[in-house]
Design a protein around this motif. Structure first.
Motif, PDB file in Angstrom:
ATOM      1  N   LEU A   1      24.590  18.126  20.682  1.00 44.40           N
ATOM      2  CA  LEU A   1      24.480  16.798  20.066  1.00 44.40           C
ATOM      3  C   LEU A   1      23.091  16.183  20.192  1.00 44.40           C
ATOM      4  O   LEU A   1      22.836  15.112  19.618  1.00 44.40           O
ATOM      5  CB  LEU A   1      25.511  15.850  20.680  1.00 44.40           C
ATOM      6  N   THR A   2      22.193  16.840  20.917  1.00 43.48           N
ATOM      7  CA  THR A   2      20.866  16.253  21.125  1.00 43.48           C
ATOM      8  C   THR A   2      19.731  17.108  20.582  1.00 43.48           C
ATOM      9  O   THR A   2      18.573  16.694  20.640  1.00 43.48           O
ATOM     10  CB  THR A   2      20.605  15.981  22.619  1.00 43.48           C
ATOM     11  N   THR A   3      20.042  18.293  20.051  1.00 45.96           N
ATOM     12  CA  THR A   3      18.996  19.131  19.458  1.00 45.96           C
ATOM     13  C   THR A   3      19.610  20.019  18.382  1.00 45.96           C
ATOM     14  O   THR A   3      20.799  20.338  18.422  1.00 45.96           O
ATOM     15  CB  THR A   3      18.303  20.001  20.534  1.00 45.96           C
ATOM     16  N   GLY A   4      18.801  20.402  17.407  1.00 44.69           N
ATOM     17  CA  GLY A   4      19.290  21.295  16.366  1.00 44.69           C
ATOM     18  C   GLY A   4      19.939  20.562  15.204  1.00 44.69           C
ATOM     19  O   GLY A   4      19.965  19.321  15.124  1.00 44.69           O
ATOM     20  N   GLY A   5      20.540  21.340  14.308  1.00 45.23           N
ATOM     21  CA  GLY A   5      21.095  20.790  13.083  1.00 45.23           C
ATOM     22  C   GLY A   5      22.277  19.874  13.270  1.00 45.23           C
ATOM     23  O   GLY A   5      22.532  19.006  12.431  1.00 45.23           O
ATOM     24  N   ALA A   6      23.043  20.039  14.370  1.00 42.74           N
ATOM     25  CA  ALA A   6      24.228  19.208  14.603  1.00 42.74           C
ATOM     26  C   ALA A   6      23.921  17.970  15.438  1.00 42.74           C
ATOM     27  O   ALA A   6      24.826  17.201  15.764  1.00 42.74           O
ATOM     28  CB  ALA A   6      25.311  20.033  15.290  1.00 42.74           C
ATOM     29  N   ALA A   7      22.653  17.764  15.786  1.00 37.22           N
ATOM     30  CA  ALA A   7      22.289  16.664  16.682  1.00 37.22           C
ATOM     31  C   ALA A   7      22.531  15.306  16.035  1.00 37.22           C
ATOM     32  O   ALA A   7      22.399  15.140  14.819  1.00 37.22           O
ATOM     33  CB  ALA A   7      20.827  16.785  17.084  1.00 37.22           C
ATOM     34  N   ILE A   8      22.883  14.338  16.859  1.00 36.71           N
ATOM     35  CA  ILE A   8      22.968  12.944  16.403  1.00 36.71           C
ATOM     36  C   ILE A   8      21.565  12.502  16.009  1.00 36.71           C
ATOM     37  O   ILE A   8      20.625  12.636  16.794  1.00 36.71           O
ATOM     38  CB  ILE A   8      23.507  12.032  17.521  1.00 36.71           C
TER      39      ILE A   8
END
Length: 261
Positions: A152-159
């Protein structure tokens, strides 16, 4: 005869059942982390926000230790203090169970609850800054909650930046580090109150001793509120601190300001 499988009560969610299996960090480690993350030195910029209190001072609603104590008691018990505490507790449940869907839903709810532009800024900017600081210096190492933190804090799925709310940012990091819910909620409420007392010391102005007297008076309030929030289901969330909400709206157009909210 085979041993029967223990039944989980219907009222207990899957997230709660999974969270009960978490092995918490040692008390001394949990205390150190909470003191570090919720101290004035942690770079979330908490000192720049007054939660509408600056307008209350300008308007004459808060003028001394007694009126400040009454104002903060209402904000804690009937406003953002209670709502944030419930969101924090339920967010830790979801994160500990690696329940991403529920966690994202709580995050959306936390942002939707903000009654004004400045309060949205207050929780969002601090949430963003908190996640940035944790990733820079306090990255959790292992476990399902730590994996959710990374997702949830890095990459494509991050907020995305601007999409965090402060209590949910804390919930995710605290779960990833396996901190106890009660200690985390209690520490958050203390930090919330302490920051507003610090703002009042500058804005009223209020003496340092009066500020500490107010913190002492709020001790029982924060302890009781922490216990209530930990046990409260999500459908009990809500607030009625309308004057505080209006204060945050009025602050947006206040002529002279020291604080961002």
């Amino acid at each position: 005869m085979p041993t029967p499988t223990p039944m989980v009560p219907q009222a207990m969610t899957a997230a709660k059942a999974d969270a009960m299996t978490v092995r918490f960090a040692p008390p001394e480690e949990a205390l150190y982390l909470l003191l570090a993350w919720l101290s004035p030195s942690f770079p979330v910029g908490a000192y720049t926000y007054s939660h509408g209190l600056e307008w209350a001072v300008e308007d004459g609603a808060v003028t001394d230790a007694a009126s400040l104590s009454a104002w903060l008691d209402d904000v804690l018990c009937h406003g953002a203090g209670r709502s944030d505490a419930i969101l924090l507790a339920r967010g830790m449940e979801a994160a500990s169970a690696a329940d991403e869907e529920t966690f994202r839903g709580l995050l959306d709810l936390a942002l939707a609850l903000q009654p004004s532009q400045e309060r949205r800024l207050e929780t969002g900017a601090q949430g963003d800054a908190f996640i940035t600081a944790i990733r820079a210096a306090w990255m959790p190492e292992c476990g399902s909650a730590a994996a959710l933190f990374d997702r949830l804090t890095t990459g494509g799925a991050a907020i995305p930046r601007g999409g965090w709310a402060y209590p949910l940012a804390l919930a995710l990091a605290a779960s990833a580090w396996r901190l106890p819910v009660a200690a985390t909620v209690g520490a958050y409420l203390h930090a919330f109150a302490a920051n507003l007392v610090s703002a009042a010391i500058r804005a009223v102005p209020l003496g340092q001793s009066d500020g500490q007297r107010v913190m002492n008076r709020l001790r029982a309030t924060t302890q009781a509120l922490s216990a209530e929030a930990i046990a409260a289901p999500l459908d009990e969330i809500g607030g009625c601190a309308f004057i505080s909400d209006i204060a945050s709206m009025r602050h947006e157009t206040q002529y002279t300001r020291l604080f961002r909210s």
